[in-house]
Design a protein around this motif. Structure first.
Motif, mmCIF file in Angstrom:
data_model
loop_
_atom_site.group_PDB
_atom_site.id
_atom_site.type_symbol
_atom_site.label_atom_id
_atom_site.label_comp_id
_atom_site.label_asym_id
_atom_site.label_seq_id
_atom_site.Cartn_x
_atom_site.Cartn_y
_atom_site.Cartn_z
ATOM 1 N N VAL A 95 0.903 17.311 -9.501
ATOM 2 C CA VAL A 95 2.728 17.201 -8.859
ATOM 3 C C VAL A 95 2.299 19.234 -8.554
ATOM 4 N N PRO A 96 2.075 20.266 -8.423
ATOM 5 C CA PRO A 96 1.880 21.331 -7.914
ATOM 6 C C PRO A 96 1.595 21.238 -6.114
ATOM 7 N N GLU A 97 0.316 20.161 -6.668
ATOM 8 C CA GLU A 97 -0.043 19.832 -5.030
ATOM 9 C C GLU A 97 0.939 19.316 -4.508
ATOM 10 N N TYR A 98 1.723 18.587 -4.813
ATOM 11 C CA TYR A 98 2.772 17.532 -4.213
ATOM 12 C C TYR A 98 4.278 18.279 -3.803
ATOM 13 N N VAL A 99 4.464 19.659 -5.266
ATOM 14 C CA VAL A 99 5.504 20.312 -4.638
ATOM 15 C C VAL A 99 4.512 21.502 -3.070
ATOM 16 N N ARG A 100 3.711 21.628 -2.896
ATOM 17 C CA ARG A 100 3.242 22.179 -1.945
ATOM 18 C C ARG A 100 3.448 21.565 -0.500
ATOM 19 N N ARG A 101 3.287 20.572 -0.965
ATOM 20 C CA ARG A 101 3.403 19.325 0.586
ATOM 21 C C ARG A 101 4.542 19.296 0.620
ATOM 22 N N LEU A 102 5.369 19.229 -0.586
ATOM 23 C CA LEU A 102 7.069 18.984 -0.158
ATOM 24 C C LEU A 102 7.833 20.002 0.915
ATOM 25 N N GLN A 103 7.085 21.116 0.280
ATOM 26 C CA GLN A 103 7.289 22.991 0.899
ATOM 27 C C GLN A 103 7.274 22.666 2.596
ATOM 28 N N GLU A 104 5.601 21.988 2.471
ATOM 29 C CA GLU A 104 5.204 22.177 4.297
ATOM 30 C C GLU A 104 6.232 21.260 4.519
ATOM 31 N N MET A 105 6.906 20.449 3.867
ATOM 32 C CA MET A 105 7.739 19.257 5.529
ATOM 33 C C MET A 105 9.195 19.576 5.099
ATOM 34 N N LYS A 106 9.500 20.935 4.824
ATOM 35 C CA LYS A 106 11.531 21.778 4.277
ATOM 36 C C LYS A 106 12.226 21.009 3.991
ATOM 37 N N MET A 107 11.570 20.147 2.304
ATOM 38 C CA MET A 107 12.837 19.839 1.724
ATOM 39 C C MET A 107 13.184 20.354 0.922
ATOM 40 N N ASP A 109 0.885 -1.240 0.074
ATOM 41 C CA ASP A 109 -0.288 -0.314 0.224
ATOM 42 C C ASP A 109 0.807 1.052 0.048
ATOM 43 N N ALA A 110 0.825 2.149 -0.917
ATOM 44 C CA ALA A 110 1.382 3.592 -1.243
ATOM 45 C C ALA A 110 1.235 4.579 -0.144
ATOM 46 N N THR A 111 -0.047 3.982 0.837
ATOM 47 C CA THR A 111 -0.443 5.210 1.535
ATOM 48 C C THR A 111 0.494 4.882 3.338
ATOM 49 N N THR A 112 0.747 3.455 3.046
ATOM 50 C CA THR A 112 1.774 3.086 4.520
ATOM 51 C C THR A 112 2.791 2.158 3.772
ATOM 52 N N LEU A 113 3.706 2.599 3.592
ATOM 53 C CA LEU A 113 5.122 1.886 2.655
ATOM 54 C C LEU A 113 5.353 0.478 3.970
ATOM 55 N N PRO A 114 5.246 -0.408 3.232
ATOM 56 C CA PRO A 114 5.908 -1.610 4.160
ATOM 57 C C PRO A 114 7.244 -1.754 4.192
ATOM 58 N N PHE A 115 8.734 -0.234 4.806
ATOM 59 C CA PHE A 115 9.895 -0.482 4.569
ATOM 60 C C PHE A 115 9.768 0.719 5.455
ATOM 61 N N LEU A 116 10.942 0.173 6.872
ATOM 62 C CA LEU A 116 11.716 0.945 7.706
ATOM 63 C C LEU A 116 11.946 2.487 7.317
ATOM 64 N N VAL A 130 -10.765 14.135 0.097
ATOM 65 C CA VAL A 130 -10.224 13.079 0.762
ATOM 66 C C VAL A 130 -9.075 11.653 -0.422
ATOM 67 N N ALA A 131 -9.024 11.880 -1.646
ATOM 68 C CA ALA A 131 -7.833 12.194 -2.726
ATOM 69 C C ALA A 131 -7.005 12.465 -2.319
ATOM 70 N N ALA A 132 -7.462 13.759 -2.346
ATOM 71 C CA ALA A 132 -5.885 14.944 -1.987
ATOM 72 C C ALA A 132 -5.451 14.333 -0.691
ATOM 73 N N ALA A 133 -5.482 14.028 -0.090
ATOM 74 C CA ALA A 133 -5.239 13.926 1.885
ATOM 75 C C ALA A 133 -4.432 12.398 1.397
ATOM 76 N N GLU A 134 -5.362 11.594 0.742
ATOM 77 C CA GLU A 134 -3.743 9.985 0.338
ATOM 78 C C GLU A 134 -2.820 10.692 -0.452
ATOM 79 N N ARG A 135 -2.868 11.103 -1.489
ATOM 80 C CA ARG A 135 -2.110 11.573 -2.422
ATOM 81 C C ARG A 135 -1.268 12.150 -1.238
ATOM 82 N N GLY A 136 -1.097 13.387 -0.381
ATOM 83 C CA GLY A 136 -0.436 13.823 0.501
ATOM 84 C C GLY A 136 0.186 12.677 1.710
#
Length: 294
Positions: free
Chosen positions: A241-253, A180-187, A211-217
């Motif tokens: 993709v602009p939505e992902y950019v905003r999320r990455l900016q929020e996460m201080k990437m 599942d991409a929303t809960t990746l099975p990796f450490l 809901v879909a936007a939250a899942e992508r986030g």
């Protein structure tokens, strides 16, 4: 981004085929149907005009209006045929040649391949075009690293991906698994690089827009979580993709970059790349940021 020769396109198609080929066939059949209708309109225009005149005579519509209506319908039919041919061609180009070109672009975005040991291909879409491009680069660098392709529960598709890797001669560098991409099975901090091609936008399909936007986030947050500090993420995706950019900016990437618009599957697409920052905290207590919940 380098162009792919027609011979390479043919080889790629023979190895990987085309996902969702039914859509391509449907568009092509519709284009042919509308083309035939356009030819019939041209050959029997006078008869069709008389038919329109007969139908519109009840409302006392002039003869010229009937001919205009017939001509307008014929023009719309011809334009529809052209649009459908273009859509079918764009779909084929996006699924095979463009996908290969974008895979090479994504691979080239990661600069430090000699130091890369673990790579995640999130979605491993296109039956492994991106996955095998990463594996080919690892092989070229003489690396002992591996690339893991994570997909849904379709094990038949994963089997096709592994067969393609064997044909490409990179099977020793490739591992595939479901998850599942929303809960990746990796450490946390598992991968030196995470790549993805036209996958993240499919997360949350069938749900309400918010809901879909939250899942992508959550997917973006998971990508950041499993990246090592200093690791690189590269995502090619459609529309959001602009939505992902905003999320990455929020996460201080760091070093967040978005490519110019590329038309793929008849919509806009972009490549976004970023680097997970390296944090050095001295002295007790050590504070670590939980990337899953930022």
């Amino acid at each position: 981004m380098g162009k792919t020769s027609s011979r390479e396109w043919t080889r790629i198609y023979l190895i990987y085929g085309m996902d969702q080929w039914q859509t391509f066939v449907f568009l092509l059949c519709q284009a042919v149907l509308f083309s035939v209708l356009s030819i019939l309109y041209l050959l029997y225009f006078n008869d069709i005009s008389h038919t329109f005149q007969s139908l519109l005579s009840i409302a006392s519509v002039p003869c010229s209006a009937a001919r205009f209506a017939a001509g307008f319908m014929g023009s719309v039919t011809a334009l529809s045929a052209l649009c459908l041919f273009y859509a079918a061609a764009n779909f084929f180009y996006s699924a095979v040649p463009l996908h290969s070109e974008m895979a090479q672009h994504i691979v080239d975005t990661v600069n430090d391949w000699p130091t890369v040991r673990q790579v995640l291909d999130l979605g491993c879409c296109g039956r492994g075009i991106l996955l095998n491009a990463v594996a080919a680069r690892l092989k070229k660098e003489g690396s002992s690293g591996r690339v893991i392709g994570l997909s849904g529960q379709n094990k038949t598709e994963l089997a096709a991906t592994l067969r393609a890797a064997k044909v490409e001669g990179v099977e020793e560098y490739v591992t595939c698994r479901t998850g599942d991409a929303t809960t990746l099975p990796f450490l946390d901090d598992s991968f030196d690089a995470v790549v993805s091609g036209t996958f993240v936008h499919t997360v949350g399909w069938g749900h309400a827009a918010d809901v879909a936007a939250a899942e992508r986030g959550r997917v973006v947050a998971e990508v950041v979580r499993v990246l090592k500090e200093g690791g690189v993420g590269v995502v090619w995706d459609l529309v959001h993709v602009p939505e992902y950019v905003r999320r990455l900016q929020e996460m201080k990437m760091e070093d967040i970059r978005m490519s110019e618009r590329v038309t793929a599957f008849m919509v806009s697409s972009h490549v976004v790349s970023f680097r997970k920052p390296t944090h050095h905290v001295h002295g007790p207590p050590e504070v670590r940021l939980d990337w899953r919940f930022c």
